[in-house]
Structure formats: structure tokens, C-alpha cells
Design an enzyme around this catalytic site. Sequence first.
Site, PDB file in Angstrom:
ATOM      1  N   SER A 125       0.788  -1.236   0.000  1.00 27.08           N
ATOM      2  CA  SER A 125       0.000   0.000   0.000  1.00 27.08           C
ATOM      3  C   SER A 125       0.813   1.276   0.000  1.00 27.08           C
ATOM      4  O   SER A 125       0.231   2.365  -0.096  1.00 27.08           O
ATOM      5  CB  SER A 125      -0.959   0.000   1.209  1.00 27.08           C
ATOM      6  OG  SER A 125      -2.012  -0.910   0.998  1.00 27.08           O
ATOM      7  N   SER A 131      -6.086   3.169   4.317  1.00 22.36           N
ATOM      8  CA  SER A 131      -5.583   2.360   3.207  1.00 22.36           C
ATOM      9  C   SER A 131      -6.704   1.668   2.440  1.00 22.36           C
ATOM     10  O   SER A 131      -6.609   0.484   2.089  1.00 22.36           O
ATOM     11  CB  SER A 131      -4.579   1.312   3.730  1.00 22.36           C
ATOM     12  OG  SER A 131      -3.695   0.916   2.735  1.00 22.36           O
ATOM     13  N   LYS A 144       0.040   3.630  -2.781  1.00 21.32           N
ATOM     14  CA  LYS A 144      -1.061   4.597  -2.715  1.00 21.32           C
ATOM     15  C   LYS A 144      -0.540   6.035  -2.641  1.00 21.32           C
ATOM     16  O   LYS A 144      -1.263   6.971  -2.984  1.00 21.32           O
ATOM     17  CB  LYS A 144      -1.965   4.291  -1.521  1.00 21.32           C
ATOM     18  CG  LYS A 144      -2.795   3.025  -1.661  1.00 21.32           C
ATOM     19  CD  LYS A 144      -3.763   2.884  -0.491  1.00 21.32           C
ATOM     20  CE  LYS A 144      -4.720   1.705  -0.675  1.00 21.32           C
ATOM     21  NZ  LYS A 144      -4.137   0.435  -0.256  1.00 21.32           N
TER      22      LYS A 144
END
Length: 367
Positions: free
Chosen positions: A79, A134, A82
Site C-alpha cells: 500500500s 488504506s 497509494k
Amino acid sequence: MKHVAPVGVLLAATAFLGVPAYAEKAPVGGNELGERGIIAPTGVKAPPKTAAKSYVIADADTGEVLAAKDPHGRYLPASTLKALTALTLIPKLDKSRKVKPSSRAVNEEGSAVGLVSKPIYTVEDLFKALMLVSGNDCAMALAEANGGLTETLKDMNAEAKRLQALDTVAKTPSGLDKPGQSSSAYDLALIARAGLANADFRRYISTKTDKFPAPKGYYEIGNHNKLLWRYKGMIGVKNGWTSKAMGSFVGAAKRNGHTVIVSIMRHDGYFWDDVADLLDWGFATRGKITPVGRLVDPLPAAAPMPTGPTTPPATPPSPAPRPGSTGAAPASGDGSPAAVPVGLYVLGAGLLGGGIWLVYGMRRRSR
């Protein structure tokens, strides 16, 4: 001599392929950053030990890389990717725009904020949930708002190239593992540094708690970055984990007017204490050592194409044809004279030189 290729052929191949002959590409940020082990300055205490396979400690203000370990090693980013999603899409999407997530976004696997297929979310709501909790569902909803998954991945990879984050290949907007997806500790530091310069990005990553819309009212969400709660001066950015990528993190903290970035990849355990120790070392060391490399600046943005009607430039008079010529030039698809690439001239000359060399060799053999 008969085993050596003609110089003309070598030059032609170089021009045709667009790469210099026998050239090796230097690592982005400096030659030392091409090493796989620990890269540390001399004359100071070594960086603290960590279970991470790769890390970078950098001064965000100057771009100096203070220490690193396998900084350009390519790993699954989880993640932390991101951060690139947010950096790419924040300038493209109106944060007050309402979004109705698709069923695909709502049912995205992995970590999620819990979207429903109703137009109750603003783009800003989705960015907050993307960076705080997330939300993989938010990553997909934002991609859809940007014109779809294909368009968004194209934009993300273009942004990575602009940042010179050349180890990064985005295959998902969420960071969920996918073959071919990669990043590096160096690239995560580049992305974080660029993000810190964006006021909205900085606001999202530093938010500890917020209210998130629900079909009836709202509920509270909290930031997953544990260091926001317990490390002095922590600004934020992003942590990630999957079973294949293992633990990853990129973050920044500010103390006494200076900002330090730490990124780690492929940590097999509880990494928060390791990150805090690396940050402490960075603050204690910055300004006192010779850096081992540098976070490069982004490439300049391409000039925008004109969108309004423009007056075409005056067409210069055609030169009179030479005696004995037809006066015509090869035409391109729009009827204008076609330009012949220089590489084709070089290639033709090289092939001609190669042919002469071959004939010459055959004549010598016949003698």
C-alpha cells in the site's frame, strides 16, 4: 580483422536503437546507490540495524541521501504505492466532486473503508480514506473517477517517470500484489518528497482521525500510521503490508525546521521501532556528513498543447525546382513533404559500408 564489425554498421545500429554503444546506465541519484548492501557515510556512527531488506534515509530539504541499503532493489510496494496514486490524482480531480462508487470498487479485496454504491462521497472523502485507512475500495473509486483503471495506471506510470522513479511500475492503484508491479526504497522517498510539496497531499497524510460519510450520518476513521501518534514531529505518508510484499513504509518527520524521510521495504516483522530509530539517526546526522547520493528533482513538465483556435503560420514560398528535377518532394500523410529521420541515413550508410567490407573480404579470399 575479419571478425570486427564495420564502424558504419555499429554507428547505424546505435542510431537505429537509440542507445549509446557500450554504455552502462548510472543509478539514479549517484553511483554509490547502485550497491546492494549498506551504504553509509564515514566518520559517524553507523545507521541502526533493521530487518528491512532495503531502506533510504534522506534529507527532504536538500535531497541528500544520508544512508541506504539496496536503495534501487525492486520489491513489491504493497500500500505504499497509494502515495503515488494520491500524488497522481490529486491535481486531476475536483475534491468537491461527488462520486458514486461502482460495485467493483465496493467489492475490492483487502483493506477497505466500507464504501457503498451511493453518491454520498466527495473526492476529498475518498483521498482521506485512501491515506488514513488504506482503502483499496477508495483507490478503485478514485481510478474510476479519473476515467477508469487503464487511464489511471497510465497516469501513475507517467508520473513515476516524471519523478525519475524508474524502479516503479504500477499495475494497481491500491498496491495489491500483481505480477510486474514494483518499486524501490529510493523511489518511495522520491514520491514522498514530491508529495510533501503538495498541500492537499500533506494534509491527508497528517490527519489522525476524521469523519467518513455513511448512508445514515458518518463514522470515524483513524490513521494506520502508528508513528503519527507517538513520534515527535511525524508528518505521515504511508505504510503497507501483504503476505508477499511483507512490511513496507515511507514517512517523513520534521524537527527543528528540518525534514527527514525514511523508506523501508520487505520487513518481516514489527517495523515501527526500526523506522523511529532510522529517523533519529537521520536527524542526528544530517548536515554533518558527506551524502552517499541524492534524491533527484522531477523532470520539467511538458508544455501544454494549445486548446483554442490558432492562426496557422504563413506558408513560405516553395523554392524553384532545380534544372532537371521534378520539383516534387516525398509527401507525408497530410500532403506535406516528409522528413527522413537522420537515423535512416546513418543506417543506410552503415549497411552500404558493411556491404563494401563484405565484398572486399570475399575478393581477398578469392585471391
